[in-house]
Design an enzyme around this catalytic site. Structure first.
Site, PDB file in Angstrom:
ATOM      1  N   ARG A  16       0.820  -1.223   0.000  1.00 45.19           N
ATOM      2  CA  ARG A  16       0.000   0.000   0.000  1.00 45.19           C
ATOM      3  C   ARG A  16       0.854   1.273   0.000  1.00 45.19           C
ATOM      4  O   ARG A  16       0.546   2.255   0.647  1.00 45.19           O
ATOM      5  CB  ARG A  16      -0.958   0.006   1.198  1.00 45.19           C
ATOM      6  CG  ARG A  16      -2.078  -1.004   1.047  1.00 45.19           C
ATOM      7  CD  ARG A  16      -3.039  -0.936   2.206  1.00 45.19           C
ATOM      8  NE  ARG A  16      -2.360  -1.253   3.465  1.00 45.19           N
ATOM      9  CZ  ARG A  16      -2.802  -0.937   4.675  1.00 45.19           C
ATOM     10  NH1 ARG A  16      -3.948  -0.302   4.792  1.00 45.19           N
ATOM     11  NH2 ARG A  16      -2.139  -1.265   5.753  1.00 45.19           N
ATOM     12  N   GLY A 436     -25.666   0.336  15.241  1.00 43.39           N
ATOM     13  CA  GLY A 436     -24.806  -0.704  15.816  1.00 43.39           C
ATOM     14  C   GLY A 436     -23.507  -0.203  16.397  1.00 43.39           C
ATOM     15  O   GLY A 436     -23.258  -0.337  17.584  1.00 43.39           O
ATOM     16  N   SER A 437     -22.654   0.398  15.555  1.00 45.96           N
ATOM     17  CA  SER A 437     -21.341   0.752  16.086  1.00 45.96           C
ATOM     18  C   SER A 437     -21.362   2.129  16.730  1.00 45.96           C
ATOM     19  O   SER A 437     -22.101   3.023  16.313  1.00 45.96           O
ATOM     20  CB  SER A 437     -20.302   0.721  14.968  1.00 45.96           C
ATOM     21  OG  SER A 437     -20.693   1.560  13.916  1.00 45.96           O
ATOM     22  N   CYS A 520      -8.386   1.066   0.934  1.00 47.08           N
ATOM     23  CA  CYS A 520      -8.255  -0.328   0.488  1.00 47.08           C
ATOM     24  C   CYS A 520      -9.043  -1.227   1.420  1.00 47.08           C
ATOM     25  O   CYS A 520      -9.267  -0.885   2.568  1.00 47.08           O
ATOM     26  CB  CYS A 520      -6.802  -0.757   0.566  1.00 47.08           C
ATOM     27  SG  CYS A 520      -5.725   0.258  -0.419  1.00 47.08           S
ATOM     28  N   ASP A 603     -27.266  -7.375   9.662  1.00 48.70           N
ATOM     29  CA  ASP A 603     -26.946  -6.327   8.691  1.00 48.70           C
ATOM     30  C   ASP A 603     -26.759  -6.897   7.292  1.00 48.70           C
ATOM     31  O   ASP A 603     -26.065  -7.889   7.111  1.00 48.70           O
ATOM     32  CB  ASP A 603     -25.621  -5.649   9.073  1.00 48.70           C
ATOM     33  CG  ASP A 603     -25.771  -4.734  10.279  1.00 48.70           C
ATOM     34  OD1 ASP A 603     -26.821  -4.089  10.397  1.00 48.70           O
ATOM     35  OD2 ASP A 603     -24.826  -4.668  11.088  1.00 48.70           O
ATOM     36  N   CYS A 647     -27.379   0.119   3.879  1.00 44.19           N
ATOM     37  CA  CYS A 647     -26.997   1.525   3.850  1.00 44.19           C
ATOM     38  C   CYS A 647     -26.756   2.037   2.441  1.00 44.19           C
ATOM     39  O   CYS A 647     -25.648   2.210   2.025  1.00 44.19           O
ATOM     40  CB  CYS A 647     -25.786   1.800   4.721  1.00 44.19           C
ATOM     41  SG  CYS A 647     -24.492   0.592   4.654  1.00 44.19           S
ATOM     42  N   GLU A 669     -30.717   3.934   4.788  1.00 42.87           N
ATOM     43  CA  GLU A 669     -30.168   5.284   4.623  1.00 42.87           C
ATOM     44  C   GLU A 669     -31.149   6.114   3.801  1.00 42.87           C
ATOM     45  O   GLU A 669     -31.563   5.696   2.721  1.00 42.87           O
ATOM     46  CB  GLU A 669     -28.830   5.184   3.889  1.00 42.87           C
ATOM     47  CG  GLU A 669     -28.272   6.523   3.488  1.00 42.87           C
ATOM     48  CD  GLU A 669     -26.946   6.422   2.746  1.00 42.87           C
ATOM     49  OE1 GLU A 669     -26.124   5.556   3.093  1.00 42.87           O
ATOM     50  OE2 GLU A 669     -26.757   7.211   1.810  1.00 42.87           O
ATOM     51  N   HIS A 698     -22.088  10.275   7.598  1.00 41.55           N
ATOM     52  CA  HIS A 698     -20.824  10.461   6.886  1.00 41.55           C
ATOM     53  C   HIS A 698     -20.283  11.866   7.067  1.00 41.55           C
ATOM     54  O   HIS A 698     -19.119  12.128   6.834  1.00 41.55           O
ATOM     55  CB  HIS A 698     -21.002  10.179   5.393  1.00 41.55           C
ATOM     56  CG  HIS A 698     -21.490   8.783   5.125  1.00 41.55           C
ATOM     57  ND1 HIS A 698     -22.824   8.492   4.974  1.00 41.55           N
ATOM     58  CD2 HIS A 698     -20.827   7.617   5.033  1.00 41.55           C
ATOM     59  CE1 HIS A 698     -22.949   7.194   4.782  1.00 41.55           C
ATOM     60  NE2 HIS A 698     -21.762   6.635   4.817  1.00 41.55           N
ATOM     61  N   CYS A 730     -26.611   5.187   9.428  1.00 42.95           N
ATOM     62  CA  CYS A 730     -25.714   4.026   9.477  1.00 42.95           C
ATOM     63  C   CYS A 730     -24.992   4.023  10.825  1.00 42.95           C
ATOM     64  O   CYS A 730     -25.320   4.807  11.715  1.00 42.95           O
ATOM     65  CB  CYS A 730     -24.723   4.102   8.310  1.00 42.95           C
ATOM     66  SG  CYS A 730     -23.826   2.571   8.018  1.00 42.95           S
TER      67      CYS A 730
HETATM   68  N1  GLN Z   1     -23.844  -2.569  12.387  1.00 41.80           N
HETATM   69  C1  GLN Z   1     -22.891  -1.945  11.524  1.00 41.80           C
HETATM   70  C2  GLN Z   1     -22.406  -0.641  12.126  1.00 41.80           C
HETATM   71  O1  GLN Z   1     -23.159   0.021  12.747  1.00 41.80           O
HETATM   72  C3  GLN Z   1     -23.474  -1.684  10.159  1.00 41.80           C
HETATM   73  C4  GLN Z   1     -22.454  -1.159   9.208  1.00 41.80           C
HETATM   74  C5  GLN Z   1     -22.948  -0.970   7.785  1.00 41.80           C
HETATM   75  O2  GLN Z   1     -24.115  -0.842   7.540  1.00 41.80           O
HETATM   76  N2  GLN Z   1     -22.070  -0.930   6.846  1.00 41.80           N
HETATM   77  O3  GLN Z   1     -21.276  -0.258  11.964  1.00 41.80           O
HETATM   78 ZN    ZN Z   2     -25.064   1.134   7.035  1.00 46.55          ZN
END
Ligand code: GLN
Ligand code: ZN
Length: 768
Positions: A16, A436-437, A520, A603, A647, A669, A698, A730
């Site tokens: 990379r 989730g996260s 990447c 997911d 998403c 989304e 985002h 998301c």
């Molecule tokens: N559960 C995941 C998060 O919240 C979903 C991620 C995603 O949709 N790409 O990060």
């Molecule tokens: Zn998402």
């Protein structure tokens, strides 16, 4: 003599190097000269690697600092007006401004390159778009290659594909109208290349793999007629197609005024006959027999026999190549020191694939005996792979046998489940939740890294992660969310995390593939039968649930996303691999339920990207993909609530399939499209509950309560408020805690305000 060539080489570097240089440049740690030097060194390294692998014609022009479509935009001087300061040459600053935006200019859009996980920068067109040669980068690279004694075959995005993949930024404008302005510039570029001594130009026209309407097709003939050498000397053209069969256009393509065609025989082996039949004399046919989209060692014996059949017809006019650019596979297997020897022997990355191409060329030119050893080795590796006990797992085979029709259906219809779930969870109208996260702070990353290196013991790691979970739960309670999550601190990646715990997956150290710009991904390699030896998430989720009386959502990655974001085995249909993944997840779902978890999210962000390029193939895909999701999610009681999350914002065309997945709640989304997507959901009457994202995660911008309220009110116009959930677009892992807390507080407030309004309007409409 049959020639060998390559369509494109990964540019990111085996370690990379390009990523690191780009990011250092963006942080202003290195200057433009240094960046260009590193880029030049990488090009040189890659050309020499290809030459040493025995490739006759080496691609030049496949390199890009950010993206090949953006390079084309720069070459053609088609920068959108907001970037164009009237300068003659599009320099590096403007190039990166287009890709990444600046404080005052929004970046150009980015979207997926066909059905790959690579993203390109979308050209913008309107009636004012003009073209001129505005970058000398390509010509400099040709000179660079020549200086090294490399004989370049220049790679360009073809004019039709370039226009097709762009977007019209003016209503009513048709970008195809720009073709007549574009072609003279292509001619000029070709003439300049000819004057530099370039003999061949590969024109990439992958648009031919899509369902095209007649207007685009008709223009193909015209366009290439205009690029014929007449008067001025122009290079010979090889029109390259890939990613799908193009035999529906075989007659047209054979008649096209070009000097050769390339077709993908890995994705579409059956299309060869249509081309061999009456192939025009004097034209080259390049056959893509080595898979550029996967990591498996090729079956050289079979490939050679296909090539020999073609050689019989084509003689000298046969070229041998990978199916597509090698951009989509990792660079060099030799760098993998930790992969099990047995598995390593089944694999081929870009460098190894080029050796395979070269071996096949030698086999054609010097006879089979000259490559006997290689054929034997390939055969042996394949046989070992076929028979390996690593691949075949009787436990999974037995699990598959136990699968019945009922396994893909919930016990009761949604209406019954909904009532039971409402009784169980007692959630307010417009329940609030997240995806989730929670923020992946530097401390979390450090703890995970230290644990991996063995610097942090099991117990210390467990404690560190539990602290994060406690913190996330406490914050969510303070904010006032209704359905909580544990925050995913233990996961670096939503596919890798599960892959590492499932049997049948291998991981590379350097198997990086460019996703966009400097980004990447390192897809895990799914090589064998999937099996889940033990629960993967239960302890973490159970711990989170022990910290609160509110429901905590178990968080899993779905079978289709696992499949799409991995390199998957090619020795069985993808549908079967998806089903194996589904069974593993189903068992995890059951374990979560048994541990008292009442809400479980599976997911599927990659569900849509699995759609085949041709619409005719959609039905089949959707059928097995939906089935896999249903198998993964249906083994629970009626009062267990299954969520899914996707998403992106274009799925109106597959809504029936999404409804068929049968999740009790889907979160999607929508904020960036200002809920436009919901029109589809409203018209289709989406049957279950739905959480349209009310803010864009985002962006670092903290959303206003009023804006979210407005979006929610919009949603209420098309969806019954009784069905509506409130959540962000998301997961929040890329954000910081202060941003997240304020954003979610406002989101909860917006939900509360709307609840109030809805209750008032209900009382108002009650009969007096
Ligand atoms: N559960 C995941 C998060 O919240 C979903 C991620 C995603 O949709 N790409 O990060
Ligand atoms: Zn998402």
């Amino acid at each position: 003599m049959a020639l060998t060539h390559n369509l494109g080489f990964p540019r990111i570097g085996a370690q990379r190097e390009l990523k690191k240089a780009l990011e250092a440049y963006w942080r202003r740690e290195i200057d433009e000269d240094r960046l260009q030097t590193i880029a030049g060194e990488l090009r040189k390294q890659h050309w020499i690697l290809q030459r040493d692998a025995g490739i006759d014609l080496i691609p030049v022009g496949d390199f890009a600092l950010y993206d090949q479509m953006l390079n084309t935009t720069a070459l053609l001087g088609a920068a959108p007006a907001r970037f164009n300061a009237g300068s003659e040459e599009i320099g590096l600053d403007m190039y990166f401004a287009m890709a990444r935006g600046t404080p005052s200019q929004s970046a150009m859009e980015m979207t997926k390159w066909f059905d790959t996980n690579y993203h390109y920068i979308v050209p913008e067109f309107n009636a004012d778009t003009t073209f001129r040669i505005a970058s000398s980068q390509l010509f400099n690279e040709v000179a660079e290659a020549k200086a090294l004694g490399i004989s370049p075959k220049v790679v360009l995005i073809g004019p039709l594909t370039y226009l097709y993949l762009g977007k019209e930024i003016e209503p009513g404008f048709n970008r195809l109208d720009l073709l007549s302005r574009l072609l003279p510039i292509y001619r000029e570029i070709l003439a300049r290349l000819a004057s530099l001594g370039v003999e061949w130009v590969q024109m990439d026209e992958p648009l031919l793999a899509l369902d095209l309407n007649d207007a685009w097709l008709a223009n193909l003939d015209q366009a290439y007629a205009a690029l014929k050498d007449a008067g001025t000397k122009l290079p010979k053209l090889l029109l390259a197609t890939y990613f799908e069969a193009v035999d529906n256009h075989a007659a047209r393509l054979k008649n096209l005024p070009v000097d050769g065609l390339h077709i993908d025989l890995c994705r579409a082996p059956a299309q060869l006959d249509a081309f061999l039949d009456d192939y025009p004399t004097g034209k080259v046919l390049s056959l893509g027999v080595i898979d550029g989209r996967n990591v498996w060692r090729a079956d050289l014996i079979r490939a050679l026999s296909v090539l020999k059949q073609a050689q019989f017809v084509l003689g000298e006019r046969l070229w041998v190549a990978p199916s597509c650019s090698l951009l989509h596979c990792p660079v060099n297997l030799e760098l993998e020191s930790r992969l099990e020897g047995e598995i390593k022997n089944w694999l081929a990355f870009a460098a190894q694939k080029l050796s395979e191409v070269s071996v096949l060329g030698r086999g054609l030119n010097q006879g089979e005996d000259a490559i006997r050893e290689k054929l034997d080795a390939s055969n042996k590796a394949r046989q070992e792979r076929r028979e390996s006990p690593r691949i075949h797992n009787p436990l999974m085979q037995e699990r598959l046998l136990r699968l019945t029709q009922q396994d893909s259906a919930r016990t009761s219809p949604f209406a019954v489940r909904q009532t039971l779930q409402r009784q169980r969870f007692q959630l307010p109208l417009l329940p609030t939740t997240t995806i989730g996260s929670f923020p992946q702070t530097p401390e979390i990353r450090q703890a995970r890294a230290a644990f991996r290196k063995g610097e942090l013991g099991n117990l210390q790691y467990l404690e560190a992660m539990r602290k994060e979970i406690e913190f996330a739960i406490k914050k969510q309670e303070e904010i006032g969310l209704d359905v909580l999550v544990h925050g995913e601190p233990e996961r670096n990646d939503m596919v890798e995390y599960f892959g590492e715990q499932l049997w049948g997956y291998a991981f590379t150290e350097n198997g990086w593939v460019q996703s966009y710009g400097s980004r990447c991904v390192k897809p895990p390699i799914l090589y064998g039968d999937i099996y889940r030896p033990e629960p993967m998430t239960v302890d973490w989720i159970q711990y989170a649930q022990s910290q609160t009386v509110k429901p905590v959502k178990g968080m899993l990655t779905g079978p289709i996303t696992m499949l799409m974001w991995s390199f998957v085995r090619d020795d069985q249909p993808r549908s079967l691999t998806a089903l194996q993944l589904a069974l593993a997840i189903r068992d995890e779902v059951a374990d979560l339920e048994r541990a008292g978890i009442g809400v479980i999210q599976i997911d599927e962000p990659a569900f849509r990207e699995g759609l085949p390029l041709k619409k005719a193939d959609w039905k089949e895909y959707l059928q097995w993909a939906v089935e896999a999701f249903r198998v993964s999610s249906s083994g629970v009681r009626d009062d267990t609530q299954i969520h899914t999350h996707m998403c992106y914002s274009e799925f109106n065309d597959i809504l029936p399939a999404i409804a068929d997945m049968g999740a009790d709640v889907i979160t999607i989304e929508t904020s960036r499209s200002r809920m436009e997507l919901l029109d589809g959901f409203g018209q289709f009457k989406y049957p279950n509950e739905i959480g349209p994202g009310v803010y864009d995660i985002h962006s670092p911008r903290i959303p206003e309560t009023g804006q979210m309220l407005e979006l929610l009110e919009k949603a209420c116009l098309v969806i019954n408020p009784q069905q509506l959930w409130v959540n962000p677009d998301c997961g929040l892992k890329t954000r910081s805690w202060p941003e997240v807390v304020t954003s979610l507080e406002r989101m909860v407030e917006a939900a509360r305000l709307l609840r109030e309004r809805l209750e008032i309007s209900q009382t108002e409409t009650l009969p007096a």
